[in-house]
Scaffold this motif. Sequence first.
Motif, PDB file in Angstrom:
ATOM      1  N   MET A   1      42.059   1.305  41.721  1.00 33.99           N
ATOM      2  CA  MET A   1      40.681   1.575  42.145  1.00 33.99           C
ATOM      3  C   MET A   1      40.469   3.091  42.204  1.00 33.99           C
ATOM      4  SD  MET A   1      38.748   0.609  45.747  1.00 33.99           S
ATOM      5  CE  MET A   1      38.966  -1.150  45.508  1.00 33.99           C
ATOM      6  N   ALA A   2      39.451   3.571  41.509  1.00 36.60           N
ATOM      7  CA  ALA A   2      39.174   5.002  41.479  1.00 36.60           C
ATOM      8  C   ALA A   2      38.575   5.471  42.794  1.00 36.60           C
ATOM      9  CB  ALA A   2      38.218   5.317  40.330  1.00 36.60           C
ATOM     10  N   VAL A   3      38.913   6.697  43.171  1.00 39.65           N
ATOM     11  CA  VAL A   3      38.332   7.289  44.367  1.00 39.65           C
ATOM     12  C   VAL A   3      36.879   7.670  44.078  1.00 39.65           C
ATOM     13  CG1 VAL A   3      38.458   9.205  45.994  1.00 39.65           C
ATOM     14  CG2 VAL A   3      40.566   8.151  45.133  1.00 39.65           C
ATOM     15  N   ILE A   4      35.975   7.267  44.944  1.00 47.89           N
ATOM     16  CA  ILE A   4      34.556   7.546  44.767  1.00 47.89           C
ATOM     17  C   ILE A   4      34.227   8.896  45.383  1.00 47.89           C
ATOM     18  CG2 ILE A   4      32.224   6.813  45.407  1.00 47.89           C
ATOM     19  CD1 ILE A   4      33.305   3.934  45.335  1.00 47.89           C
ATOM     20  N   GLU A   5      33.615   9.764  44.613  1.00 46.39           N
ATOM     21  CA  GLU A   5      33.242  11.101  45.078  1.00 46.39           C
ATOM     22  C   GLU A   5      31.842  11.048  45.687  1.00 46.39           C
ATOM     23  OE1 GLU A   5      35.212  13.632  45.079  1.00 46.39           O
ATOM     24  OE2 GLU A   5      36.814  13.011  43.698  1.00 46.39           O
ATOM     25  N   LEU A   6      31.757  11.103  47.018  1.00 46.14           N
ATOM     26  CA  LEU A   6      30.455  11.042  47.671  1.00 46.14           C
ATOM     27  C   LEU A   6      29.606  12.261  47.323  1.00 46.14           C
ATOM     28  CD1 LEU A   6      31.409   9.673  51.209  1.00 46.14           C
ATOM     29  CD2 LEU A   6      30.680   8.407  49.186  1.00 46.14           C
ATOM     30  N   ALA A   7      30.249  13.384  46.994  1.00 44.73           N
ATOM     31  CA  ALA A   7      29.506  14.584  46.623  1.00 44.73           C
ATOM     32  C   ALA A   7      28.670  14.356  45.369  1.00 44.73           C
ATOM     33  CB  ALA A   7      30.458  15.754  46.414  1.00 44.73           C
ATOM     34  N   ASP A   8      29.076  13.397  44.543  1.00 41.27           N
ATOM     35  CA  ASP A   8      28.323  13.111  43.319  1.00 41.27           C
ATOM     36  C   ASP A   8      26.943  12.541  43.628  1.00 41.27           C
ATOM     37  OD1 ASP A   8      30.474  13.990  41.877  1.00 41.27           O
ATOM     38  OD2 ASP A   8      31.171  11.990  41.271  1.00 41.27           O
ATOM     39  N   TYR A   9      26.770  12.007  44.820  1.00 40.53           N
ATOM     40  CA  TYR A   9      25.472  11.455  45.192  1.00 40.53           C
ATOM     41  C   TYR A   9      24.447  12.559  45.485  1.00 40.53           C
ATOM     42  CZ  TYR A   9      27.976   7.018  45.847  1.00 40.53           C
ATOM     43  OH  TYR A   9      28.725   5.878  45.668  1.00 40.53           O
ATOM     44  N   GLY A  10      24.939  13.766  45.723  1.00 43.63           N
ATOM     45  CA  GLY A  10      24.046  14.887  45.974  1.00 43.63           C
ATOM     46  C   GLY A  10      23.442  14.852  47.368  1.00 43.63           C
ATOM     47  N   PRO A  11      22.510  15.772  47.652  1.00 38.78           N
ATOM     48  CA  PRO A  11      21.924  15.869  48.990  1.00 38.78           C
ATOM     49  C   PRO A  11      21.123  14.642  49.401  1.00 38.78           C
ATOM     50  CG  PRO A  11      20.794  17.331  47.428  1.00 38.78           C
ATOM     51  CD  PRO A  11      22.023  16.834  46.751  1.00 38.78           C
ATOM     52  N   ASP A  12      20.699  13.821  48.441  1.00 38.66           N
ATOM     53  CA  ASP A  12      19.922  12.637  48.793  1.00 38.66           C
ATOM     54  C   ASP A  12      20.732  11.649  49.623  1.00 38.66           C
ATOM     55  OD1 ASP A  12      17.430  11.137  48.543  1.00 38.66           O
ATOM     56  OD2 ASP A  12      18.602   9.714  47.350  1.00 38.66           O
ATOM     57  N   PHE A  13      22.065  11.716  49.504  1.00 36.87           N
ATOM     58  CA  PHE A  13      22.903  10.829  50.302  1.00 36.87           C
ATOM     59  C   PHE A  13      22.738  11.120  51.791  1.00 36.87           C
ATOM     60  CE2 PHE A  13      27.198   9.830  52.151  1.00 36.87           C
ATOM     61  CZ  PHE A  13      27.085   8.452  52.051  1.00 36.87           C
ATOM     62  N   ASN A  14      22.508  12.372  52.141  1.00 34.78           N
ATOM     63  CA  ASN A  14      22.273  12.740  53.534  1.00 34.78           C
ATOM     64  C   ASN A  14      20.877  12.327  53.989  1.00 34.78           C
ATOM     65  OD1 ASN A  14      21.579  15.569  55.482  1.00 34.78           O
ATOM     66  ND2 ASN A  14      23.156  14.108  56.040  1.00 34.78           N
ATOM     67  N   VAL A  15      19.912  12.447  53.085  1.00 37.36           N
ATOM     68  CA  VAL A  15      18.521  12.121  53.420  1.00 37.36           C
ATOM     69  C   VAL A  15      18.332  10.617  53.554  1.00 37.36           C
ATOM     70  CG1 VAL A  15      16.136  12.213  52.572  1.00 37.36           C
ATOM     71  CG2 VAL A  15      17.641  14.201  52.320  1.00 37.36           C
ATOM     72  N   ASN A  16      18.847   9.859  52.593  1.00 37.37           N
ATOM     73  CA  ASN A  16      18.660   8.411  52.586  1.00 37.37           C
ATOM     74  C   ASN A  16      19.911   7.741  52.027  1.00 37.37           C
ATOM     75  OD1 ASN A  16      17.645   5.815  52.640  1.00 37.37           O
ATOM     76  ND2 ASN A  16      16.385   6.068  50.800  1.00 37.37           N
ATOM     77  N   PRO A  17      20.897   7.508  52.874  1.00 33.79           N
ATOM     78  CA  PRO A  17      22.169   6.962  52.375  1.00 33.79           C
ATOM     79  C   PRO A  17      22.130   5.481  52.042  1.00 33.79           C
ATOM     80  CG  PRO A  17      22.243   7.138  54.752  1.00 33.79           C
ATOM     81  CD  PRO A  17      20.934   7.753  54.323  1.00 33.79           C
ATOM     82  N   TYR A  18      21.081   4.759  52.467  1.00 33.10           N
ATOM     83  CA  TYR A  18      21.096   3.297  52.389  1.00 33.10           C
ATOM     84  C   TYR A  18      21.176   2.742  50.968  1.00 33.10           C
ATOM     85  CZ  TYR A  18      19.930   4.004  57.258  1.00 33.10           C
ATOM     86  OH  TYR A  18      19.963   4.414  58.558  1.00 33.10           O
ATOM     87  N   PRO A  19      20.454   3.295  49.982  1.00 35.96           N
ATOM     88  CA  PRO A  19      20.618   2.771  48.619  1.00 35.96           C
ATOM     89  C   PRO A  19      22.039   2.966  48.079  1.00 35.96           C
ATOM     90  CG  PRO A  19      18.587   4.045  48.791  1.00 35.96           C
ATOM     91  CD  PRO A  19      19.357   4.280  50.046  1.00 35.96           C
ATOM     92  N   TYR A  20      22.685   4.053  48.471  1.00 37.01           N
ATOM     93  CA  TYR A  20      24.052   4.302  48.019  1.00 37.01           C
ATOM     94  C   TYR A  20      25.033   3.326  48.675  1.00 37.01           C
ATOM     95  CZ  TYR A  20      21.816   8.527  46.348  1.00 37.01           C
ATOM     96  OH  TYR A  20      20.972   9.403  45.719  1.00 37.01           O
TER      97      TYR A  20
END
Length: 397
Positions: A1-20
């Motif tokens: 299983m590959a490690v998922i890079e949360l940084a790839d989600y960009g700043p939107d992950f902080n604004v609205n993490p729910y879709p991710y």
Amino acid sequence: MAVIELADYGPDFNVNPYPYYAKLREAGPVHEVRASDGNQFWLVVGYEEGRAALADPRLSKALATMGYESADEAIMGPHVLTLDPPDHTRLRKLVAPEFTPRRVEAMRPRIQRITDDLLDAMVPKGRADLLDALAFPLPIMVICELLGVPYADRDTFRAWTNEIVAPTTPTGQRDKTVELCAYLDELIEDKRASGPADDLLSTLLRTRAEDGDQLSAAELRAWAYVLLIAGHETTVNLISNAVRSLLDHPAQLAALRADFSLLDGAIEETLRYEGPVETSTVRFTTEPVSYGDTEIPALRTVLVALASADRDPARFPDPDTFDIRRSGTPGRGPGHLAFGHGIHFCIGAPLARLEGRIALRALLERCPGLEFDPAAGPYDWLPGMLIRGVRELPVRW
């Protein structure tokens, strides 16, 4: 299983993490991830798996499990967020009697009075930053009075706690922890010298269990630290998240205004839909553990994404809908994990709920025209994955 890079989600992950989180849940309930700060850990995103992990005795809270010393414990002393049984059991047992529902309910008149006084100052102005005017000062006044901490130091507390839960510099969290603990040491010594008083710190100085057990000076400092941080920072964001969610959903707001018997439901739905704690504090696997079809090896760091678990469609139908009439599960209450689960369930949950109910009802009664301030800019979201909330909430009425 590959490690998922949360940084790839960009700043939107902080604004609205729910879709991710939804995409992660679709791929499986557990993933190995790396945060933007480089920290790597296993993230549990499914509801049933998260609930199981929070109560799993194979997951340790003690950093010593990983062969390291806890920098936090070196500064503040042993505390319930970093201990396992029997040490955790002992510390919680000594403090739990002060947070029974009956003790908390006795605080209702004082919490109502503080709320009314804050609204007396706020309402005539017609507009305000709700965090500065109500959501922050109410819980900090309550916890300061409860602990016996001078409210005059509230601005200093806010600077300390903001940096501790959402650090803006690499050393910010540690620096502010050192400052806060030094302050608490001095405060506790003052209380020890001044004799009996009715506040919680003074009570805990005198508390002895039936077997004569008593908190040490370091344990008392650590409890004061935890209660100050957790006792107000989460409630600040519970109140502001509730108001923000209701203003975002006018039909739900209208329903609550028309029937305040829905107030408890509004608070519980806020805790589920936009709870103040996005992820749990860390745990460490003492042996290989499996959730779903995924095995996490021994000696790995685990976080439970509470915000994801509480929007899992396998547990909550139509989870992205904010519905204050949503019912819980018989025998399991509201079912959300906003306060955790198991032996580390938040000891201050009854107090947070009470403050949230009082603040929300009083605000809506006093400000019938409450709305977002149209002159406000975009939200300034708190950084990191621990606390979910905004730094300001401009409103008018």
